[in-house]
Design a protein around this motif. Structure first.
Motif, PDB file in Angstrom:
ATOM      1  N   TYR A  70       0.804  -1.227   0.000  1.00 44.37           N
ATOM      2  CA  TYR A  70       0.000   0.000   0.000  1.00 44.37           C
ATOM      3  C   TYR A  70       0.832   1.269   0.000  1.00 44.37           C
ATOM      4  CZ  TYR A  70      -3.552  -3.315   1.683  1.00 44.37           C
ATOM      5  OH  TYR A  70      -4.412  -4.371   1.832  1.00 44.37           O
ATOM      6  N   SER A 176      -7.655  -0.996   7.699  1.00 40.92           N
ATOM      7  CA  SER A 176      -7.690  -1.990   6.634  1.00 40.92           C
ATOM      8  C   SER A 176      -8.501  -3.229   6.995  1.00 40.92           C
ATOM      9  CB  SER A 176      -6.260  -2.425   6.264  1.00 40.92           C
ATOM     10  OG  SER A 176      -5.546  -1.334   5.730  1.00 40.92           O
ATOM     11  N   SER A 208      -8.084   2.015   2.198  1.00 38.02           N
ATOM     12  CA  SER A 208      -8.224   0.742   1.484  1.00 38.02           C
ATOM     13  C   SER A 208      -8.904  -0.259   2.411  1.00 38.02           C
ATOM     14  CB  SER A 208      -6.854   0.201   1.076  1.00 38.02           C
ATOM     15  OG  SER A 208      -6.128   1.147   0.336  1.00 38.02           O
ATOM     16  N   GLN A 233      -5.293   7.285  -5.753  1.00 38.91           N
ATOM     17  CA  GLN A 233      -5.553   5.849  -5.889  1.00 38.91           C
ATOM     18  C   GLN A 233      -4.384   5.197  -6.613  1.00 38.91           C
ATOM     19  OE1 GLN A 233      -9.559   4.402  -6.145  1.00 38.91           O
ATOM     20  NE2 GLN A 233      -9.092   3.335  -8.045  1.00 38.91           N
ATOM     21  N   LYS A 243      -3.212  -2.353  -4.838  1.00 36.87           N
ATOM     22  CA  LYS A 243      -4.128  -1.251  -5.082  1.00 36.87           C
ATOM     23  C   LYS A 243      -4.472  -0.593  -3.756  1.00 36.87           C
ATOM     24  CE  LYS A 243      -8.516  -0.172  -7.332  1.00 36.87           C
ATOM     25  NZ  LYS A 243      -9.673  -0.720  -8.085  1.00 36.87           N
ATOM     26  N   SER A 244      -4.342   0.718  -3.685  1.00 38.01           N
ATOM     27  CA  SER A 244      -4.606   1.404  -2.422  1.00 38.01           C
ATOM     28  C   SER A 244      -5.315   2.719  -2.660  1.00 38.01           C
ATOM     29  CB  SER A 244      -3.299   1.654  -1.654  1.00 38.01           C
ATOM     30  OG  SER A 244      -2.511   2.626  -2.316  1.00 38.01           O
ATOM     31  N   ARG A 245      -5.979   3.201  -1.602  1.00 39.20           N
ATOM     32  CA  ARG A 245      -6.675   4.485  -1.652  1.00 39.20           C
ATOM     33  C   ARG A 245      -6.260   5.286  -0.422  1.00 39.20           C
ATOM     34  NH1 ARG A 245     -12.721   4.079  -1.850  1.00 39.20           N
ATOM     35  NH2 ARG A 245     -12.729   5.754  -3.376  1.00 39.20           N
TER      36      ARG A 245
END
Length: 295
Positions: A70, A176, A208, A233, A243-245
């Motif tokens: 992340y 998370s 995420s 993102q 994939k992370s936000r």
């Protein structure tokens, strides 16, 4: 091996079953360190708490000693370190960095000599494991401080003692799992965080999550405190990144404008967030469950 740390009992078992080199249980649950080999022949370790990955590190190959998952290339973490005003000076000015949630200490790999990184971690066994089984903290050239205890309480106690962190960047990385610490996402909590920031500082919230969409509560809090909220993102195209936000809360102007111009700036699904304002007296996780959404 029985270990007593800070009043909590930790039971350790070393095993090679299914790649697990260390397994332990304490008050906060079961934790495992798993060592595996990638298809390219590189060894890597993963810290798993229950079913949630709390960090990963490559021991060999081109990804060794680099931030991944992340926190890797194109993530909100990288963007913050690259685009903060103090990072744009020549030479780069030292940064003060706060992180609520240690994991394996990956964020510390962005710090440079002269920086200060302070981690707030409630689980004493995560602190022990990050030091003993991973190398991000040991290899960090900056000054590293570890504060054991609930992050919000520790930050509040520092304010009461007249010792604000004066952070350039403050990361919240505790959301998370499917059971999140809601008390870290309330209006009262954000009031504490923002008092620890320098005038041009930024607050970064890692949202995420497979089951919950925390974007509206965080955006609502940003508006409550007259901050701009930017979504960065990270795509999952560069193995071993995930994939992370990340939502970045900062003042209007310089850093905000640079973040909006960033490659991975993501437009919001709604121009205005649903007004979900959590306080110490009210919160409702049903408001943010992903009922029919792709995580």
């Amino acid at each position: 091996l029985m270990v007593l740390m800070s009043g909590s009992l930790v039971y350790k078992v070393r095993t090679h079953r299914s790649g697990t080199i260390e397994s332990s249980r304490n008050f906060y649950g079961v934790m495992r360190v798993v060592e595996e080999t990638s298809d390219e022949g590189d060894d890597f370790r993963t810290l798993i708490h229950g079913q949630i990955i709390h960090g990963m590190e490559y021991l060999s190959g081109r990804w060794a000693n680099r931030p991944i998952t992340y926190y890797g290339e194109d993530s909100g973490v990288e963007a913050a370190f690259l685009l903060h005003p103090r990072a744009l000076h020549t030479p780069r000015q030292p940064l003060r960095i706060g992180v609520v949630g240690l994991g394996v200490g990956t964020i510390s790999s962005y710090a440079r000599e002269g920086d200060m990184v302070r981690f707030y971690e409630i689980n004493d066994h995560i602190i022990e494991t990050a030091w003993s089984s991973f190398s991000y903290l040991k290899n960090c050239p900056a000054k590293v401080e570890l504060v054991e205890g609930d992050g919000r309480i520790s930050l509040q106690q520092e304010l009461q003692a007249g010792k604000p962190g004066k952070f350039d960047l403050l990361f919240l990385d505790a959301f998370s799992s499917d059971s999140i610490p809601v008390h870290l996402l309330t209006k009262e909590a954000f009031a504490i965080y923002l008092q620890h920031l320098r005038e041009d500082g930024a607050l970064l919230v890692h949202i995420s999550n497979r089951h919950l969409d925390l974007s509206d509560p965080v955006r609502t809090l940003a508006k409550e405190f007259q901050r701009k909220a930017v979504l960065i993102q990270q795509p999952s195209t560069k193995v071993p990144n995930s994939k992370s936000r990340w939502i970045v809360l900062c003042s209007e102007g310089g850093m905000h404008d640079r973040l909006v111009a960033h490659t991975n700036f993501q437009a919001w699904e709604r121009s205005e967030p649903r007004k979900i304002l959590w306080t110490d007296n009210y919160s409702n996780l049903l408001e943010v469950i992903r009922w029919n959404q792709e995580p």
